[in-house]
Write a protein that holds these residues in place. Structure first.
Motif, PDB file in Angstrom:
ATOM      1  N   ILE A 188       0.858  -1.185   0.000  1.00 19.07           N
ATOM      2  CA  ILE A 188       0.000   0.000   0.000  1.00 19.07           C
ATOM      3  C   ILE A 188       0.892   1.231   0.000  1.00 19.07           C
ATOM      4  O   ILE A 188       1.891   1.259   0.724  1.00 19.07           O
ATOM      5  CB  ILE A 188      -0.876   0.012   1.278  1.00 19.07           C
ATOM      6  CG1 ILE A 188      -1.708  -1.255   1.356  1.00 19.07           C
ATOM      7  CG2 ILE A 188      -1.757   1.250   1.341  1.00 19.07           C
ATOM      8  CD1 ILE A 188      -1.632  -1.951   2.665  1.00 19.07           C
ATOM      9  N   THR A 189       0.533   2.238  -0.798  1.00 21.40           N
ATOM     10  CA  THR A 189       1.304   3.480  -0.787  1.00 21.40           C
ATOM     11  C   THR A 189       0.400   4.648  -0.410  1.00 21.40           C
ATOM     12  O   THR A 189      -0.790   4.658  -0.736  1.00 21.40           O
ATOM     13  CB  THR A 189       1.935   3.781  -2.166  1.00 21.40           C
ATOM     14  OG1 THR A 189       0.889   3.819  -3.145  1.00 21.40           O
ATOM     15  CG2 THR A 189       2.952   2.734  -2.554  1.00 21.40           C
ATOM     16  N   THR A 190       0.982   5.632   0.275  1.00 13.80           N
ATOM     17  CA  THR A 190       0.237   6.832   0.673  1.00 13.80           C
ATOM     18  C   THR A 190       1.214   7.922   1.106  1.00 13.80           C
ATOM     19  O   THR A 190       2.351   7.627   1.490  1.00 13.80           O
ATOM     20  CB  THR A 190      -0.746   6.517   1.831  1.00 13.80           C
ATOM     21  OG1 THR A 190      -1.500   7.687   2.125  1.00 13.80           O
ATOM     22  CG2 THR A 190      -0.034   6.039   3.076  1.00 13.80           C
ATOM     23  N   ASN A 191       0.749   9.166   1.057  1.00 14.39           N
ATOM     24  CA  ASN A 191       1.535  10.256   1.628  1.00 14.39           C
ATOM     25  C   ASN A 191       1.064  10.591   3.031  1.00 14.39           C
ATOM     26  O   ASN A 191       1.600  11.485   3.678  1.00 14.39           O
ATOM     27  CB  ASN A 191       1.411  11.512   0.748  1.00 14.39           C
ATOM     28  CG  ASN A 191       2.471  11.522  -0.344  1.00 14.39           C
ATOM     29  OD1 ASN A 191       3.598  11.045  -0.143  1.00 14.39           O
ATOM     30  ND2 ASN A 191       2.119  12.045  -1.501  1.00 14.39           N
ATOM     31  N   ASN A 192       0.034   9.867   3.502  1.00 12.07           N
ATOM     32  CA  ASN A 192      -0.587  10.156   4.787  1.00 12.07           C
ATOM     33  C   ASN A 192       0.040   9.290   5.882  1.00 12.07           C
ATOM     34  O   ASN A 192      -0.149   8.074   5.925  1.00 12.07           O
ATOM     35  CB  ASN A 192      -2.091   9.891   4.656  1.00 12.07           C
ATOM     36  CG  ASN A 192      -2.876  10.275   5.892  1.00 12.07           C
ATOM     37  OD1 ASN A 192      -2.426  10.075   7.012  1.00 12.07           O
ATOM     38  ND2 ASN A 192      -4.053  10.830   5.681  1.00 12.07           N
ATOM     39  N   LYS A 193       0.759   9.940   6.776  1.00 10.86           N
ATOM     40  CA  LYS A 193       1.496   9.222   7.820  1.00 10.86           C
ATOM     41  C   LYS A 193       0.574   8.408   8.721  1.00 10.86           C
ATOM     42  O   LYS A 193       0.857   7.263   9.067  1.00 10.86           O
ATOM     43  CB  LYS A 193       2.277  10.236   8.653  1.00 10.86           C
ATOM     44  CG  LYS A 193       3.227   9.597   9.634  1.00 10.86           C
ATOM     45  CD  LYS A 193       4.125  10.615  10.296  1.00 10.86           C
ATOM     46  CE  LYS A 193       5.086   9.867  11.211  1.00 10.86           C
ATOM     47  NZ  LYS A 193       5.627  10.703  12.264  1.00 10.86           N
ATOM     48  N   LYS A 194      -0.566   9.022   9.074  1.00 12.18           N
ATOM     49  CA  LYS A 194      -1.489   8.348   9.989  1.00 12.18           C
ATOM     50  C   LYS A 194      -2.055   7.070   9.344  1.00 12.18           C
ATOM     51  O   LYS A 194      -2.164   6.032   9.995  1.00 12.18           O
ATOM     52  CB  LYS A 194      -2.621   9.312  10.359  1.00 12.18           C
ATOM     53  CG  LYS A 194      -3.548   8.767  11.401  1.00 12.18           C
ATOM     54  CD  LYS A 194      -4.160   9.853  12.270  1.00 12.18           C
ATOM     55  CE  LYS A 194      -5.123   9.228  13.263  1.00 12.18           C
ATOM     56  NZ  LYS A 194      -6.413   8.847  12.621  1.00 12.18           N
ATOM     57  N   VAL A 195      -2.384   7.178   8.057  1.00 12.15           N
ATOM     58  CA  VAL A 195      -2.901   6.004   7.334  1.00 12.15           C
ATOM     59  C   VAL A 195      -1.840   4.905   7.328  1.00 12.15           C
ATOM     60  O   VAL A 195      -2.116   3.739   7.626  1.00 12.15           O
ATOM     61  CB  VAL A 195      -3.325   6.393   5.895  1.00 12.15           C
ATOM     62  CG1 VAL A 195      -3.513   5.167   5.018  1.00 12.15           C
ATOM     63  CG2 VAL A 195      -4.613   7.219   5.932  1.00 12.15           C
ATOM     64  N   ALA A 196      -0.597   5.275   7.012  1.00 12.58           N
ATOM     65  CA  ALA A 196       0.489   4.285   6.963  1.00 12.58           C
ATOM     66  C   ALA A 196       0.652   3.618   8.326  1.00 12.58           C
ATOM     67  O   ALA A 196       0.798   2.388   8.428  1.00 12.58           O
ATOM     68  CB  ALA A 196       1.786   4.951   6.528  1.00 12.58           C
ATOM     69  N   GLU A 197       0.597   4.399   9.378  1.00 11.65           N
ATOM     70  CA  GLU A 197       0.800   3.822  10.722  1.00 11.65           C
ATOM     71  C   GLU A 197      -0.362   2.934  11.143  1.00 11.65           C
ATOM     72  O   GLU A 197      -0.164   1.903  11.792  1.00 11.65           O
ATOM     73  CB  GLU A 197       1.067   4.940  11.734  1.00 11.65           C
ATOM     74  CG  GLU A 197       2.499   5.390  11.582  1.00 11.65           C
ATOM     75  CD  GLU A 197       2.905   6.569  12.442  1.00 11.65           C
ATOM     76  OE1 GLU A 197       2.033   7.141  13.139  1.00 11.65           O
ATOM     77  OE2 GLU A 197       4.097   6.914  12.390  1.00 11.65           O
ATOM     78  N   THR A 198      -1.576   3.348  10.772  1.00  8.72           N
ATOM     79  CA  THR A 198      -2.745   2.519  11.092  1.00  8.72           C
ATOM     80  C   THR A 198      -2.641   1.165  10.386  1.00  8.72           C
ATOM     81  O   THR A 198      -2.952   0.114  10.967  1.00  8.72           O
ATOM     82  CB  THR A 198      -4.045   3.240  10.667  1.00  8.72           C
ATOM     83  OG1 THR A 198      -4.043   4.546  11.241  1.00  8.72           O
ATOM     84  CG2 THR A 198      -5.283   2.498  11.124  1.00  8.72           C
ATOM     85  N   ILE A 199      -2.181   1.193   9.142  1.00 11.22           N
ATOM     86  CA  ILE A 199      -2.049  -0.067   8.383  1.00 11.22           C
ATOM     87  C   ILE A 199      -0.974  -0.964   9.003  1.00 11.22           C
ATOM     88  O   ILE A 199      -1.140  -2.174   9.095  1.00 11.22           O
ATOM     89  CB  ILE A 199      -1.758   0.218   6.892  1.00 11.22           C
ATOM     90  CG1 ILE A 199      -2.972   0.914   6.247  1.00 11.22           C
ATOM     91  CG2 ILE A 199      -1.435  -1.079   6.144  1.00 11.22           C
ATOM     92  CD1 ILE A 199      -2.754   1.424   4.853  1.00 11.22           C
ATOM     93  N   LYS A 200       0.097  -0.349   9.477  1.00 17.86           N
ATOM     94  CA  LYS A 200       1.160  -1.148  10.108  1.00 17.86           C
ATOM     95  C   LYS A 200       0.650  -1.896  11.336  1.00 17.86           C
ATOM     96  O   LYS A 200       1.061  -3.024  11.612  1.00 17.86           O
ATOM     97  CB  LYS A 200       2.332  -0.250  10.494  1.00 17.86           C
ATOM     98  CG  LYS A 200       3.207   0.083   9.310  1.00 17.86           C
ATOM     99  CD  LYS A 200       4.446   0.818   9.756  1.00 17.86           C
ATOM    100  CE  LYS A 200       5.261   1.232   8.548  1.00 17.86           C
ATOM    101  NZ  LYS A 200       6.335   2.156   8.917  1.00 17.86           N
TER     102      LYS A 200
END
Ligand SMILES: *Cc1c(COP(=O)(O)O)cnc(C)c1O
Length: 369
Positions: free
Chosen positions: A193-205
């Protein structure tokens, strides 16, 4: 006797085999440093801040929807002509799938038909980069912006595709890729998954690892799944990424030869690469219209007899399957998708198809009378 020209074949050599052997010898098999290194390289490739690896494209879509807070009562607009995972991921979050018909030239969601599907419960649009042709980026993104919706790009088939020099994975709020065995970049199974949104990336992790942060086992911060990508899988993906540009260049060469020699045949349409788009040709999909000399079925049988595999992606739009019909969909709801599913057929175009084989495919099709 010519070998069968398959519709898909992974490009794997000693590079990948050695990488896997190295991980196996290291003893560090599960998600770890190599996964992280693949993520960093993938983010760089897409020119985006964050990339988070998971174990399938389906998991990628599910994780993205969850991270954007899409839940029961929410509606998500997507295409009925796609692999079932696109819409199933919406159901996994308990949300409602709102199909929207597609454009007959691009095979992607028709921007002219999206607005009428938007209700006060709509939260996101999932455009699908079908066959490796990116969605209508300016129109879909602007409809989303105007209506305060998120765009989740189903880029499972589009790694390396571009719109105005920007790669798939860098133009939507969140993008989801698959690394399944037949995809342009493969590790057998996998997703990212790719995104520029830090919160989204962290939630996915967190979501991919039962709510656990890296290195902090048994502090479950919420519900999660086991969607982690192992070092074994990541080691294959990393090597594939290093050769991806060459793999796509070969696909494009093959596609361009096919188009050059097939484009003027009556009743047969070749894929159009719109201006500003660079397609990765995950599939090379033609349409067999009524005016063509023989039916699609006969066309496929003829090629099969000449050792050329063809496939239909996809034989039936999703709204005609039982678990979507339960939502009230019926035949006639999406006439373009329904008609296209009866006309489309994909020809081999992957990097292991040689120039000679491509010419043989051309010759075979041109010999149909
Ligand atoms: C392959 C694919 C997926 C699902 O990916 P998996 O890795 O098989 O789970 C989702 N959407 C599309 C359009 C695909 O082609």
């Amino acid at each position: 006797m010519i070998n069968i020209i398959k519709i898909a074949s992974p490009y794997i050599d000693d590079t990948e085999i050695d990488a896997v052997a190295k991980v196996l010898r290291s003893g560090n098999l599960s998600q770890g440093k190599i996964t992280k290194s693949f993520e960093d390289k993938f983010a760089k490739y897409c020119n985006i801040k964050y990339a988070v690896a998971v174990n399938s494209g389906t998991a990628a879509l599910h994780s993205a929807l969850n991270a954007l807070g899409i839940n029961a009562q929410d509606e998500v607009i997507t295409s009925p002509l796609t692999f079932v995972a696109t819409a199933n991921a919406v159901l996994m979050q308990g949300a409602k799938v709102e199909f929207c018909d597609i454009d007959e030239e691009t095979f992607n969601i028709d921007p002219g038909k999206v607005t009428e599907k938007i209700t006060k419960n709509t939260k996101a649009i999932i455009p699908v980069d079908l066959y490796g042709h990116m969605y209508d980026v300016p129109k879909i993104n602007s409809i989303a912006k105007k209506n305060n919706l998120k765009v989740i790009e189903d880029a499972a088939q589009a790694v390396g595709s571009e719109y105005k020099g920007r790669r798939a994975g860098s133009v939507a709020d969140v993008s989801c890729f698959s690394l399944y065995a037949t995809k342009n970049l493969t590790s057998g199974a996998g997703g990212i998954i790719t995104t520029n949104n830090k919160k989204v990336a962290e939630t996915i992790k967190l979501f991919r690892n039962h709510g656990q942060e890296d290195g902090k086992l048994y502090y479950y911060k919420g519900l999660g799944y086991n969607y982690t990508m192992s070092n074994i899988i990541a080691s294959i993906a990393k090597k594939q990424l290093e050769r991806l540009d060459r793999l796509i260049a070969t696909r494009r060469r093959n596609a361009h030869i096919l188009t050059k020699y097939l484009k003027n045949i009556k009743g047969l349409t070749t894929p159009k690469e719109s201006s500003f788009y660079k397609d990765s040709y995950h599939q090379y999909t033609i349409r067999i219209l009524k005016e063509y000399k023989i039916t699609r079925k006969k066309f496929m049988e003829y090629l099969e007899k000449h050792n050329i595999q063809t496939r239909i992606y996809y034989p039936k739009p999703l709204h005609l399957y039982p678990h979507f019909q339960k939502l009230g969909y019926k035949k006639g709801d999406f006439p373009v998708a329904e008609a296209l599913s009866q006309e489309i057929v994909s020809l081999p175009v992957h990097p292991l198809v040689s120039k000679d084989e491509i010419n043989y495919i051309v010759k075979t099709i041109r010999s149909i009378v």
